[in-house]
Structures are given as C-alpha cells and as structure tokens.
Motif scaffolding. Structure first.
Motif, mmCIF file in Angstrom:
data_model
loop_
_atom_site.group_PDB
_atom_site.id
_atom_site.type_symbol
_atom_site.label_atom_id
_atom_site.label_comp_id
_atom_site.label_asym_id
_atom_site.label_seq_id
_atom_site.Cartn_x
_atom_site.Cartn_y
_atom_site.Cartn_z
ATOM 1 N N SER A 9 0.758 -1.146 -0.063
ATOM 2 C CA SER A 9 -0.222 0.130 0.556
ATOM 3 C C SER A 9 0.869 1.057 -0.089
ATOM 4 O O SER A 9 0.619 2.509 -0.249
ATOM 5 C CB SER A 9 -0.824 -0.327 1.428
ATOM 6 O OG SER A 9 -0.493 0.466 2.694
ATOM 7 N N ILE A 10 2.811 1.309 0.145
ATOM 8 C CA ILE A 10 3.063 2.478 0.112
ATOM 9 C C ILE A 10 2.959 2.799 -1.684
ATOM 10 O O ILE A 10 3.957 2.300 -2.009
ATOM 11 C CB ILE A 10 4.065 2.266 0.490
ATOM 12 C CG1 ILE A 10 4.022 1.535 1.995
ATOM 13 C CG2 ILE A 10 5.222 3.298 0.406
ATOM 14 C CD1 ILE A 10 5.429 0.810 3.138
ATOM 15 N N ARG A 11 3.519 3.911 -1.798
ATOM 16 C CA ARG A 11 3.060 5.029 -2.563
ATOM 17 C C ARG A 11 3.668 6.593 -2.281
ATOM 18 O O ARG A 11 3.316 7.029 -0.554
ATOM 19 C CB ARG A 11 1.648 4.695 -3.399
ATOM 20 C CG ARG A 11 0.749 5.704 -2.611
ATOM 21 C CD ARG A 11 -0.637 5.225 -2.928
ATOM 22 N NE ARG A 11 -1.559 6.691 -2.728
ATOM 23 C CZ ARG A 11 -1.471 7.055 -1.762
ATOM 24 N NH1 ARG A 11 -1.973 5.873 -0.675
ATOM 25 N NH2 ARG A 11 -3.347 7.075 -1.207
ATOM 26 N N VAL A 12 4.003 7.222 -3.076
ATOM 27 C CA VAL A 12 4.999 8.332 -3.226
ATOM 28 C C VAL A 12 3.801 9.115 -3.864
ATOM 29 O O VAL A 12 3.124 9.560 -4.864
ATOM 30 C CB VAL A 12 6.007 8.284 -3.897
ATOM 31 C CG1 VAL A 12 6.124 9.885 -3.215
ATOM 32 C CG2 VAL A 12 7.003 7.345 -2.632
ATOM 33 N N VAL A 13 3.594 10.679 -3.480
ATOM 34 C CA VAL A 13 2.380 11.041 -3.925
ATOM 35 C C VAL A 13 3.070 12.898 -3.975
ATOM 36 O O VAL A 13 3.734 12.960 -2.472
ATOM 37 C CB VAL A 13 0.604 10.870 -3.458
ATOM 38 C CG1 VAL A 13 0.651 9.327 -3.001
ATOM 39 C CG2 VAL A 13 1.381 11.057 -1.690
ATOM 40 N N PRO A 14 2.620 14.002 -3.973
ATOM 41 C CA PRO A 14 2.843 15.411 -3.937
ATOM 42 C C PRO A 14 2.165 15.447 -2.495
ATOM 43 O O PRO A 14 1.408 15.195 -2.077
ATOM 44 C CB PRO A 14 1.724 15.841 -4.795
ATOM 45 C CG PRO A 14 1.063 14.944 -5.593
ATOM 46 C CD PRO A 14 1.340 13.924 -5.260
ATOM 47 N N MET A 15 2.880 16.237 -1.518
ATOM 48 C CA MET A 15 2.456 16.354 -0.492
ATOM 49 C C MET A 15 1.787 17.608 -0.178
ATOM 50 O O MET A 15 1.915 18.737 -1.090
ATOM 51 C CB MET A 15 4.019 17.380 0.352
ATOM 52 C CG MET A 15 4.251 17.419 1.941
ATOM 53 S SD MET A 15 5.296 18.020 2.261
ATOM 54 C CE MET A 15 6.792 16.318 1.870
ATOM 55 N N THR A 16 0.924 17.443 1.177
ATOM 56 C CA THR A 16 -0.110 18.426 1.144
ATOM 57 C C THR A 16 0.325 19.023 2.373
ATOM 58 O O THR A 16 1.087 19.340 2.987
ATOM 59 C CB THR A 16 -1.690 18.414 1.356
ATOM 60 O OG1 THR A 16 -1.205 17.575 3.611
ATOM 61 C CG2 THR A 16 -2.010 17.272 0.464
ATOM 62 N N LEU A 17 -0.356 20.887 2.329
ATOM 63 C CA LEU A 17 0.141 21.771 3.976
ATOM 64 C C LEU A 17 0.481 20.964 5.286
ATOM 65 O O LEU A 17 0.980 20.948 5.453
ATOM 66 C CB LEU A 17 -0.654 23.017 3.616
ATOM 67 C CG LEU A 17 -0.369 23.678 5.021
ATOM 68 C CD1 LEU A 17 0.356 23.987 4.898
ATOM 69 C CD2 LEU A 17 -1.715 24.629 4.601
ATOM 70 N N GLU A 49 10.573 23.139 -6.256
ATOM 71 C CA GLU A 49 11.769 23.567 -6.176
ATOM 72 C C GLU A 49 12.614 22.679 -4.704
ATOM 73 O O GLU A 49 14.131 21.552 -4.830
ATOM 74 C CB GLU A 49 12.893 25.135 -5.827
ATOM 75 C CG GLU A 49 12.778 26.049 -7.171
ATOM 76 C CD GLU A 49 13.066 25.355 -8.295
ATOM 77 O OE1 GLU A 49 14.609 25.136 -8.261
ATOM 78 O OE2 GLU A 49 12.870 25.030 -9.247
ATOM 79 N N ALA A 50 11.889 22.172 -3.495
ATOM 80 C CA ALA A 50 12.725 21.559 -2.727
ATOM 81 C C ALA A 50 12.567 19.802 -3.082
ATOM 82 O O ALA A 50 13.565 19.168 -2.715
ATOM 83 C CB ALA A 50 11.936 21.501 -1.185
ATOM 84 N N GLY A 51 11.863 19.854 -4.022
ATOM 85 C CA GLY A 51 11.436 18.228 -4.378
ATOM 86 C C GLY A 51 10.918 17.567 -3.798
ATOM 87 O O GLY A 51 11.408 16.296 -3.493
ATOM 88 N N LEU A 52 10.552 17.980 -2.338
ATOM 89 C CA LEU A 52 9.865 17.014 -1.505
ATOM 90 C C LEU A 52 8.252 16.096 -2.031
ATOM 91 O O LEU A 52 7.385 16.872 -1.855
ATOM 92 C CB LEU A 52 10.109 17.529 -0.199
ATOM 93 C CG LEU A 52 11.179 17.578 0.122
ATOM 94 C CD1 LEU A 52 11.054 18.846 1.565
ATOM 95 C CD2 LEU A 52 11.389 16.472 0.708
ATOM 96 N N TYR A 53 8.010 14.930 -1.624
ATOM 97 C CA TYR A 53 6.719 13.776 -1.931
ATOM 98 C C TYR A 53 6.612 13.613 -0.413
ATOM 99 O O TYR A 53 7.151 13.252 -0.361
ATOM 100 C CB TYR A 53 7.220 13.431 -3.089
ATOM 101 C CG TYR A 53 7.019 14.020 -4.235
ATOM 102 C CD1 TYR A 53 5.978 14.989 -4.685
ATOM 103 C CD2 TYR A 53 8.812 14.642 -4.413
ATOM 104 C CE1 TYR A 53 6.695 15.145 -6.278
ATOM 105 C CE2 TYR A 53 8.991 15.521 -5.313
ATOM 106 C CZ TYR A 53 7.822 15.655 -6.657
ATOM 107 O OH TYR A 53 8.090 16.478 -7.372
ATOM 108 N N SER A 54 5.085 13.754 -0.404
ATOM 109 C CA SER A 54 4.884 12.608 0.866
ATOM 110 C C SER A 54 4.575 11.232 0.713
ATOM 111 O O SER A 54 4.431 10.457 -0.636
ATOM 112 C CB SER A 54 3.441 12.827 1.719
ATOM 113 O OG SER A 54 3.230 13.852 1.737
ATOM 114 N N SER A 59 -4.283 6.304 3.966
ATOM 115 C CA SER A 59 -4.102 7.130 3.659
ATOM 116 C C SER A 59 -3.804 7.949 5.106
ATOM 117 O O SER A 59 -4.303 9.117 5.122
ATOM 118 C CB SER A 59 -5.568 7.646 4.590
ATOM 119 O OG SER A 59 -6.546 6.708 4.917
ATOM 120 N N THR A 60 -2.582 7.335 5.435
ATOM 121 C CA THR A 60 -1.476 6.984 6.134
ATOM 122 C C THR A 60 -0.478 8.000 6.412
ATOM 123 O O THR A 60 0.520 7.110 5.342
ATOM 124 C CB THR A 60 -1.108 6.388 7.266
ATOM 125 O OG1 THR A 60 -3.030 6.246 7.649
ATOM 126 C CG2 THR A 60 -0.955 6.448 8.868
#
Length: 172
Positions: A9-17, A49-54, A59-60
């Motif tokens: 279930s682990i995935r990388v997605v755009p980060m939210t605030l 520019e930071a290149g960070l993702y969640s 959903s955790t």
C-alpha cells in the motif's frame, strides 16, 4: 515489518500543507535528531524546488522522500551523474522493517517522474539501519566525507538505473 502497514500500500504522492506541517514537527532522539526539521516551515517543504513528496500507506502519512538538492549534504562534490534522493519516516515507524518498502516506493516514483541514469543517497555513518537498507537495495558506496557543518561522517552511495534490455538489479 509493522503488522498494521501493508508494504504493497506504500506510495509516493505530492505533499499537502497538512502533511508538511506534520513532518516539520517530527522530533527524533539523538543521534537521529540531526534529521529534525528545526527552523523549517511547512511552506518550504511545499516549494517545488525542494523536491519533497509524501510517503503514504493507504491514507496514512508514514514518511517523505526527496529528489534533488535536498538529499545533498554540504561537504561532498555532487554532480549531475545521479539524482539525489533522501527521506525520513515517522518516528514511531522507524526500526520496524519498513525502510526497504519505503525506499523502493521512492525509487519507483523517482524512476517514473525523473528517469535518472542513477540514484545517489548520502547516509550518516551512524545510521546503521539506513546503511543496511541501501546496501541491500543495490546501492554501492562511492565515497566517504565529513560534512562541512557539524563535521559528521557520511557515506555516498550510487545505484545505476538499468534500461530495457539490460540486466536489472536484484529487487527486494
């Protein structure tokens, strides 16, 4: 492996605030406290520019991955031959065997999004869990240095990306 987290279930997605606010509040025990984001605002994590993702498990929020300069430590002569990647995990999930699945999800995301010729990771020499993980995943050490800030010792590892028709590296 954490019994409540399915590695599939682990995935990388755009980060939210909300996720960025959560991550900037994480505090690790020494010597891992060098990874604390003290003085970093959530908006800085959201800057493209930071290149960070969640990193999510369902959903955790379980961690984050970075691609680009965020994965570099001052003191090494980085070049464009590989894409730097790094990351962190929620404190209560460290040491539970999730590292391989999290790093693999990051590599799959990075491969699809950036198509680099290789990935590079920089790991503090005291971080035996991370060192064990990157070695297991086929990264090869290319050097060691002392950081210009804090003088901690770091190892630099590279993993070449294989293209279609080439022998693929072993998968976890």
């Amino acid at each position: 492996m954490s019994p409540s987290i399915d590695p599939e279930s682990i995935r990388v997605v755009p980060m939210t605030l909300e996720q960025a606010e959560d991550i900037t509040a994480w505090r690790y025990q020494a010597p891992y406290d060098v990874y604390d984001m003290v003085g970093v605002g959530p908006d800085e994590l959201l800057d493209p520019e930071a290149g960070l993702y969640s990193v999510m498990a369902g959903s955790t929020l379980i961690g984050f991955r970075s691609f680009g300069p965020d994965g570099q430590v001052p003191g090494w002569d980085y070049d464009a031959s590989a894409l730097d990647t790094g990351g962190g995990m929620r404190l209560e999930l460290t040491g539970q065997g999730l590292g391989r699945a999290v790093v693999l999800a990051g590599l799959e995301f990075g491969r699809a999004r950036f198509a680099p010729p290789a990935f590079r990771v920089t790991v503090a020499s005291f971080n035996t869990r991370a060192l064990r993980t990157v070695k297991y995943l086929g990264f090869e050490r290319v050097g060691t240095f002392n950081a210009t800030r804090g003088a901690r010792n770091f190892h630099v590892f590279v993993r070449a990306e294989h293209r279609k028709g080439e022998d693929a590296p072993p998968r976890a």
